[in-house]
Structures are given as structure tokens and as C-alpha cells.
Design a protein around this motif. Structure first.
Motif, PDB file in Angstrom:
ATOM      1  N   ASP A  19     -15.549-108.568-113.779  1.00 35.01           N
ATOM      2  CA  ASP A  19     -14.966-108.906-115.067  1.00 35.01           C
ATOM      3  C   ASP A  19     -13.500-108.454-115.058  1.00 35.01           C
ATOM      4  OD1 ASP A  19     -15.233-106.086-115.363  1.00 35.01           O
ATOM      5  OD2 ASP A  19     -15.374-106.331-117.540  1.00 35.01           O
ATOM      6  N   PRO A  20     -12.684-108.873-116.035  1.00 35.56           N
ATOM      7  CA  PRO A  20     -11.249-108.561-116.004  1.00 35.56           C
ATOM      8  C   PRO A  20     -10.934-107.066-115.964  1.00 35.56           C
ATOM      9  CG  PRO A  20     -11.678-110.328-117.565  1.00 35.56           C
ATOM     10  CD  PRO A  20     -13.009-109.815-117.118  1.00 35.56           C
ATOM     11  N   GLU A  21     -11.825-106.219-116.478  1.00 32.22           N
ATOM     12  CA  GLU A  21     -11.578-104.774-116.467  1.00 32.22           C
ATOM     13  C   GLU A  21     -12.121-104.105-115.210  1.00 32.22           C
ATOM     14  OE1 GLU A  21     -13.168-103.135-120.016  1.00 32.22           O
ATOM     15  OE2 GLU A  21     -11.716-104.133-121.343  1.00 32.22           O
ATOM     16  N   GLY A  22     -12.869-104.834-114.420  1.00 28.92           N
ATOM     17  CA  GLY A  22     -13.397-104.278-113.184  1.00 28.92           C
ATOM     18  C   GLY A  22     -14.562-103.340-113.354  1.00 28.92           C
ATOM     19  N   ARG A  23     -15.210-103.334-114.540  1.00 32.90           N
ATOM     20  CA  ARG A  23     -16.335-102.440-114.784  1.00 32.90           C
ATOM     21  C   ARG A  23     -17.679-103.170-114.828  1.00 32.90           C
ATOM     22  NH1 ARG A  23     -15.202 -97.359-116.127  1.00 32.90           N
ATOM     23  NH2 ARG A  23     -17.241 -97.135-117.159  1.00 32.90           N
ATOM     24  N   LYS A  24     -17.649-104.457-114.593  1.00 34.33           N
ATOM     25  CA  LYS A  24     -18.875-105.254-114.541  1.00 34.33           C
ATOM     26  C   LYS A  24     -18.815-106.186-113.337  1.00 34.33           C
ATOM     27  CE  LYS A  24     -19.366-105.460-119.607  1.00 34.33           C
ATOM     28  NZ  LYS A  24     -19.442-106.381-120.772  1.00 34.33           N
ATOM     29  N   ILE A  25     -19.977-106.464-112.784  1.00 32.53           N
ATOM     30  CA  ILE A  25     -20.090-107.453-111.708  1.00 32.53           C
ATOM     31  C   ILE A  25     -21.087-108.514-112.146  1.00 32.53           C
ATOM     32  CG2 ILE A  25     -20.836-107.875-109.343  1.00 32.53           C
ATOM     33  CD1 ILE A  25     -19.869-105.149-108.587  1.00 32.53           C
ATOM     34  N   LEU A  26     -20.692-109.741-112.033  1.00 32.85           N
ATOM     35  CA  LEU A  26     -21.499-110.889-112.456  1.00 32.85           C
ATOM     36  C   LEU A  26     -22.099-111.557-111.215  1.00 32.85           C
ATOM     37  CD1 LEU A  26     -22.238-112.976-114.753  1.00 32.85           C
ATOM     38  CD2 LEU A  26     -20.077-114.122-114.162  1.00 32.85           C
ATOM     39  N   TYR A  27     -23.341-112.038-111.345  1.00 38.33           N
ATOM     40  CA  TYR A  27     -23.975-112.739-110.227  1.00 38.33           C
ATOM     41  C   TYR A  27     -25.171-113.544-110.721  1.00 38.33           C
ATOM     42  CZ  TYR A  27     -26.565-108.322-110.595  1.00 38.33           C
ATOM     43  OH  TYR A  27     -27.229-107.225-111.057  1.00 38.33           O
ATOM     44  N   ALA A  28     -25.646-114.430-109.879  1.00 36.44           N
ATOM     45  CA  ALA A  28     -26.872-115.180-110.135  1.00 36.44           C
ATOM     46  C   ALA A  28     -27.961-114.625-109.237  1.00 36.44           C
ATOM     47  CB  ALA A  28     -26.668-116.666-109.868  1.00 36.44           C
ATOM     48  N   SER A  29     -29.197-114.679-109.714  1.00 33.12           N
ATOM     49  CA  SER A  29     -30.320-114.194-108.923  1.00 33.12           C
ATOM     50  C   SER A  29     -31.521-115.103-109.148  1.00 33.12           C
ATOM     51  CB  SER A  29     -30.680-112.758-109.311  1.00 33.12           C
ATOM     52  OG  SER A  29     -31.720-112.257-108.491  1.00 33.12           O
ATOM     53  N   GLU A  30     -32.239-115.363-108.082  1.00 33.56           N
ATOM     54  CA  GLU A  30     -33.388-116.269-108.142  1.00 33.56           C
ATOM     55  C   GLU A  30     -34.654-115.472-108.458  1.00 33.56           C
ATOM     56  OE1 GLU A  30     -35.019-120.030-105.501  1.00 33.56           O
ATOM     57  OE2 GLU A  30     -34.128-118.314-104.501  1.00 33.56           O
ATOM     58  N   ARG A  31     -34.935-115.313-109.739  1.00 34.19           N
ATOM     59  CA  ARG A  31     -36.067-114.507-110.176  1.00 34.19           C
ATOM     60  C   ARG A  31     -36.991-115.312-111.083  1.00 34.19           C
ATOM     61  NH1 ARG A  31     -32.694-108.962-111.774  1.00 34.19           N
ATOM     62  NH2 ARG A  31     -31.340-108.979-109.931  1.00 34.19           N
ATOM     63  N   PRO A  80     -22.092-118.500-111.727  1.00 32.78           N
ATOM     64  CA  PRO A  80     -21.410-118.029-112.940  1.00 32.78           C
ATOM     65  C   PRO A  80     -19.987-117.564-112.661  1.00 32.78           C
ATOM     66  CG  PRO A  80     -22.814-116.306-112.089  1.00 32.78           C
ATOM     67  CD  PRO A  80     -23.046-117.501-111.212  1.00 32.78           C
ATOM     68  N   ALA A  81     -19.151-117.592-113.702  1.00 35.65           N
ATOM     69  CA  ALA A  81     -17.769-117.109-113.591  1.00 35.65           C
ATOM     70  C   ALA A  81     -17.309-116.611-114.951  1.00 35.65           C
ATOM     71  CB  ALA A  81     -16.847-118.219-113.103  1.00 35.65           C
ATOM     72  N   TYR A  82     -16.754-115.387-114.993  1.00 34.91           N
ATOM     73  CA  TYR A  82     -16.204-114.841-116.234  1.00 34.91           C
ATOM     74  C   TYR A  82     -15.004-115.660-116.690  1.00 34.91           C
ATOM     75  CZ  TYR A  82     -18.793-110.366-115.900  1.00 34.91           C
ATOM     76  OH  TYR A  82     -19.748-109.393-115.850  1.00 34.91           O
ATOM     77  N   SER A  83     -14.848-115.745-118.005  1.00 34.82           N
ATOM     78  CA  SER A  83     -13.610-116.284-118.555  1.00 34.82           C
ATOM     79  C   SER A  83     -12.504-115.260-118.331  1.00 34.82           C
ATOM     80  CB  SER A  83     -13.774-116.576-120.044  1.00 34.82           C
ATOM     81  OG  SER A  83     -14.081-115.386-120.755  1.00 34.82           O
ATOM     82  N   PRO A  84     -11.232-115.665-118.387  1.00 34.70           N
ATOM     83  CA  PRO A  84     -10.130-114.715-118.142  1.00 34.70           C
ATOM     84  C   PRO A  84     -10.148-113.504-119.073  1.00 34.70           C
ATOM     85  CG  PRO A  84      -9.332-116.959-118.006  1.00 34.70           C
ATOM     86  CD  PRO A  84     -10.745-117.054-118.500  1.00 34.70           C
ATOM     87  N   ASP A  85     -10.669-113.652-120.314  1.00 27.78           N
ATOM     88  CA  ASP A  85     -10.740-112.499-121.217  1.00 27.78           C
ATOM     89  C   ASP A  85     -12.059-111.746-121.102  1.00 27.78           C
ATOM     90  OD1 ASP A  85     -12.541-114.189-122.445  1.00 27.78           O
ATOM     91  OD2 ASP A  85     -11.321-114.533-124.236  1.00 27.78           O
ATOM     92  N   GLY A  86     -12.986-112.234-120.270  1.00 21.52           N
ATOM     93  CA  GLY A  86     -14.247-111.555-120.049  1.00 21.52           C
ATOM     94  C   GLY A  86     -15.262-111.701-121.154  1.00 21.52           C
ATOM     95  N   SER A 105      -9.003-122.038-116.291  1.00 20.34           N
ATOM     96  CA  SER A 105      -7.546-121.945-116.318  1.00 20.34           C
ATOM     97  C   SER A 105      -7.149-120.515-116.682  1.00 20.34           C
ATOM     98  CB  SER A 105      -6.958-122.923-117.338  1.00 20.34           C
ATOM     99  OG  SER A 105      -7.359-122.579-118.660  1.00 20.34           O
ATOM    100  N   PRO A 106      -5.940-120.064-116.347  1.00 24.56           N
ATOM    101  CA  PRO A 106      -5.539-118.677-116.635  1.00 24.56           C
ATOM    102  C   PRO A 106      -5.630-118.296-118.105  1.00 24.56           C
ATOM    103  CG  PRO A 106      -4.040-119.669-115.063  1.00 24.56           C
ATOM    104  CD  PRO A 106      -4.920-120.777-115.543  1.00 24.56           C
ATOM    105  N   ASP A 107      -5.433-119.268-119.012  1.00 22.89           N
ATOM    106  CA  ASP A 107      -5.521-118.938-120.436  1.00 22.89           C
ATOM    107  C   ASP A 107      -6.922-119.135-121.011  1.00 22.89           C
ATOM    108  OD1 ASP A 107      -5.773-121.683-120.481  1.00 22.89           O
ATOM    109  OD2 ASP A 107      -3.925-122.051-121.612  1.00 22.89           O
ATOM    110  N   GLY A 108      -7.870-119.580-120.186  1.00 20.11           N
ATOM    111  CA  GLY A 108      -9.240-119.748-120.626  1.00 20.11           C
ATOM    112  C   GLY A 108      -9.491-120.940-121.519  1.00 20.11           C
ATOM    113  N   LYS A 109      -8.503-121.861-121.632  1.00 20.58           N
ATOM    114  CA  LYS A 109      -8.653-123.003-122.525  1.00 20.58           C
ATOM    115  C   LYS A 109      -9.077-124.281-121.801  1.00 20.58           C
ATOM    116  CE  LYS A 109      -5.258-121.302-125.890  1.00 20.58           C
ATOM    117  NZ  LYS A 109      -3.995-121.590-126.606  1.00 20.58           N
TER     118      LYS A 109
END
Length: 484
Positions: free
Chosen positions: A364-376, A416-422, A466-470
Motif C-alpha cells: 500500500d502507499p504507506e508500506g504497512r500493508k501487502i496486498l495479494y490474491a490467494s486461491e482458498r 488486485p492493485a491498490y489505488s494511489p491513495d490506498g 493512473s497516478p491520480d487514481g482517476k
């Protein structure tokens, strides 16, 4: 420049030792010409067992994967494929067992189909290069047919035509085969399309090809009858793969010989006396035409091939990576698990520890979360893991991590992918529909409908915030460009 070295925790490995009275997933059974012996592949090794059943004897005990055995006409030798040097090559060994001799050395995968009528050559298929006269030249995606001497030597191309499962007649003047019109997964069930496999017979003297089947679904594994006037084969014409028989001179004259309806019949072979042998749901069966299939009762008494757990050190084989926003740590995936390592010290921490695979990692933008997909739970879902203690800024040194589901549904959701603002996460639903979920409200909106793309293979779609998330930069398939 620097290299990263990672020491991993104990990883489970599949052991060979099983309940020896009821082994499952014996594959590629091949019946000997005299009908007395079956050789099959089991957990990467070849085993031999009487066709009446009994205790199977290992023929190979190699750390490589050995499979797809083929008998010589006199029943004295067995050709098989093995990846002992990285890719699959052709090997030859005595039928009772003994040292296997390597016959092919090409970097392409080689798989045996049959022996020549005199037993002096091994016929095999390989994705090398079609002949210059072929319309596919120099395309290297479809198999061609080759042969190599059993004594070793330079292989020669027999046919440039894309094909599999070539089976010569006893005189060598006729050859059965299944065509290869496309690159659909060979294990796909109930496949009907213009590229479904059909059966053909090739006259080696006149060089004429005659099509035997026209069913819109799959027809495979042709085998000659004893008088070579008929063909035994596998077909999905009745719904699931079953054994069929047809006349070569009148292919429309055909008969269904088995009536399995839950799982497909695989790996058909036939002895000189027309005993049929095949695999069904991980077990081996034999039958005579007109009789009921009989399961071959097999026992396998072997110790574990590997330790159930062992310590592994990896310096490669990471399938993906993501750099943290502060540039001080890297998340990566090895063997379907998420790890994070410090850029400077190399200190590494394991983030996930599940029997399922994880992928598509990002910070995430703050570096305190990690996003991923999992086959469960039988579908791909979205998750994030966060550092819970405020005084700990880095994953690799964190003492407490917490995983939270973002989206768990019955449909496939991944990439998955975080938006620029997380605050939001974009993802693909059912492989082609681009959607966004708000992490706070959990509201989901569609960005690009699924009918705007077509996914043919896993991971073939792409998009980016996009960098502005729009906005999104995304693939788009023009109408009419692909006909599924």
C-alpha cells in the motif's frame, strides 16, 4: 549490484510411500504386447506389475520425473520420457529393469509414441522446427514426429504434420495418429470446437492421410486391433471419455465398449491378443471386448523417496516481487508463499503460510500493508496483511502481522492493485471484468465489463491505475477480434 540469498523454513514435500494396498493416481499404464505385464508411472517413477494384478516392482528410482512408457514390439524394451537433464528426453531400458540409456539430447521436450515395426527405432514427438516446406515453418509450437535409433544416433524427422500418439501397423505401412489443430489443454474435459482432436490413418507408401473421425469433440489414443482392420480409441462422443471401436474401412461403423460417466477414461493401450488396458480415476483397468472392465489390484511397497520435510535454501525461483514505497524492503513470492526481505541486510520474514498459493503482491502507499490474491475455498480471493504495531515500520522485522480478507466470494477475483491513495483496490473478476472495491464501505463498482476482453490463459490480462487514481490504462479487445 547485489544478490539476495534467502533461507527458508521447512517445506513439505510429497512422499512416495503410500497405503501400499490401495495406491491411487497410477498414470500412463501401458500393456505389454503379450498382455502379461503393465508398466505405469507412479509419482514420477515407472513400475511393472502383472496384468492380473499383484505387487508392483519399481523399474526406475530416479529423482527426475519418468513417465509415458512405450513397449517395443517384441516386449523386450521400454522407451519413456524423463527430465533428468532439465527437459524431457527419450530413454530406453530393458523391460525387466536395468540401466536406462538416453537417446535424445535436444532442448525441446521429447515424448515417445511407438517403436518402428522392426523395433530398431523409437518414434517420438517433439516441438522442434517444422520442415521448410510446411506452412507452419518456422513455428515451434506444435509437435512433429521424429524417430531415433535404439542404439543411439541422430534423430530424423518423419512427418512435419502436427500430431500425437502415432501408432504404426505391424508391417509399418500404416500409421494411426491424432491430429493437433490447436493448443487447447490436453486435460480439458468436454471440449468441443474446431480444434478438437480427430483420428487419422497415414499410408506410409502413398503418403496419403485419411480422416477417420469427425466428431466435434475429442477423439484420442488410437490403437490397432489384432487384424488391423479396426481401431480402438477414446472418445467423448457419449459425454465422458470412453473406449470405442471403429472399422478402418468404414469409420461410421463404430461401437462404444465402456460406459463410464463420472470420470474420463485415459491412456488406452492394447495387447496383441486385444486385451485393452486403460486408466480410470487414478486406477488401472483391463478388459476384453464384450466383457466388463476389471480393476487391476495393485500394491506398491516403497519407502519415502524424500524426507517429508527438509530445509531448503533458495537463491532464485521467485515468481514475482514488489518494492516498498520507501525502497527499504522487497516483497516476493516463492513456491506460492509471500516473503519480505530487507534490501540492505537481507533479513527475511515469511508473511503467509498456507497450503494454497498466493500471488499478485503489492505494497500500500504507506508500506504497512501487502496486498495479494490467494486461491482458498475453491476460488481466488483477495487478502491483505498489515503490520499491527505502530512502533514497527518494517515487515521484515515486524513481530505481529495480521491478515484480513478484502473480498471472499464464490467467483474468481484476483490480480488486485491498490489505488494511489490506498483507499480502494482494483481487481479482475472472472478473469476479464475489471472492478474496484472500496476498502471502507466495501462497495464494488464495475470499470470495464467482462465482454470487452477474452482470457485464454491465466494472467494474460493487464491494467494499471493512473497516478491520480482517476483513470485506468487497460487492455481492450475490439469487437469481433476474438471468437471464443
Amino acid at each position: 549490484m547485489y544478490r539476495l540469498y534467502f533461507l527458508f523454513l521447512l517445506l513439505p514435500f510429497l512422499a512416495v510411500g503410500q497405503d501400499y494396498g490401495n495406491p491411487l493416481w497410477m498414470r500412463y499404464p501401458a500393456l505389454s504386447p503379450d498382455g502379461q505385464t503393465i508398466v505405469f508411472s507412479y509419482q514420477g517413477d515407472l513400475y511393472s506389475v502383472p496384468s492380473s494384478g499383484g505387487e508392483a516392482v519399481p523399474l526406475t528410482l530416479h529423482e527426475a520425473h519418468d513417465y509415458q512408457p512405450v513397449w517395443s514390439p517384441d516386449g523386450q524394451q521400454i522407451a519413456f520420457a524423463s527430465d533428468r537433464f532439465g527437459n524431457f528426453d527419450i530413454y530406453l531400458m530393458p523391460a525387466p529393469g536395468g540401466k536406462a540409456e538416453r537417446l535424445t539430447y535436444h532442448s525441446a521436450h521429447d515424448h515417445p509414441s511407438d517403436f518402428s515395426a522392426d523395433g530398431q527405432e523409437v518414434l517420438f514427438t517433439s516441438v522442434r522446427t517444422p520442415s521448410a516446406e510446411s506452412a507452419l515453418f518456422p513455428y515451434r509450437r506444435f509437435n512433429q514426429l521424429y524417430q531415433t535409433p535404439t542404439t543411439g544416433g541422430q534423430p530424423t524427422q518423419e512427418l512435419s504434420l502436427p500430431m500425437d500418439h502415432a501408432q504404426l501397423s505391424s508391417s509399418g505401412d500404416k500409421m494411426l495418429y491424432q491430429d493437433l489443430k490447436g493448443y487447447e489443454d490436453i486435460w480439458r474435459k468436454h471440449h468441443t470446437s474446431s480444434i478438437a482432436r480427430d483420428l487419422w490413418v497415414y499410408d506410409t507408401n502413398s503418403e496419403e492421410h485419411t480422416q477417420l473421425t469427425t466428431f466435434s469433440g475429442e477423439d484420442r489414443d488410437p490403437c490397432w486391433s489384432a487384424d488391423e482392420q479396426s481401431v480402438y480409441y477414446l472418445s467423448e462422443e457419449s459425454g465422458s471419455f470412453n473406449v470405442w471401436k471403429m472399422e478402418v474401412s468404414n469409420p461410421s461403423q463404430k461401437t462404444q465398449l465402456t460406459d463410464f460417466d463420472l470420470h474420463p477414461v485415459r491412456f488406452l493401450s492394447v495387447s496383441n491378443e486385444e486385451t485393452l488396458c486403460f486408466g480410470y480415476h487414478g486406477e488401472v483397468y483391463t478388459m476384453k471386448e464384450g466383457a466388463e472392465p476389471q480393476k487391476v489390484n495393485i500394491s506398491i511397497r516403497t519407502d519415502d523417496k524424500y524426507n517429508a520435510r527438509r530445509l531448503e535454501t533458495f537463491t532464485n525461483k521467485a515468481t514475482e516481487m514488489a518494492l516498498s514505497p520507501n525502497g527499504k524492503e522487497i516483497a516476493f513470492v516463492v513456491r506460492g508463499e509471500v516473503f519480505v526481505t530487507a534490501v540492505e541486510s537481507g533479513l527475511t520474514k515469511r508473511v503467509t503460510n498456507t497450503p494454497e498459493q498466493e500471488r499478485s503482491i503489492s505494497f500500500d502507499p504507506e508500506g504497512r500493508k501487502i496486498l495479494y490474491a490467494s486461491e482458498r475455498d475453491s476460488s481466488w480471493n483477495l487478502y491483505e496483511t498489515r503490520i499491527t504495531r505502530e512502533e514497527e515500520p518494517y515487515f521484515y522485522a515486524a513481530t505481529v502481522l495480521e491478515e484480513t480478507p478484502i473480498l471472499e466470494t464464490d467467483v474468481e477475483t484476483f490480480q488486485p492493485a491498490y489505488s494511489p491513495d490506498g483507499e480502494e483496490v482494483a481487481f479482475l473478476e472472472e478473469r476479464t471484468t475489471l472492478k474496484v472495491v472500496n476498502l471502507d464501505s466495501k462497495n464494488i463498482r464495475t470499470i470495464l465489463p467482462g465482454d470487452k476482453n477474452y482470457s485464454y490463459s491465466d494472467g494474460d490480462q493487464w491494467y494499471q491505475w493512473s497516478p491520480d487514481g482517476k483513470w485506468f490504462l487497460a487492455q481492450f479487445l475490439d469487437r469481433g477480434r476474438w471468437i471464443p
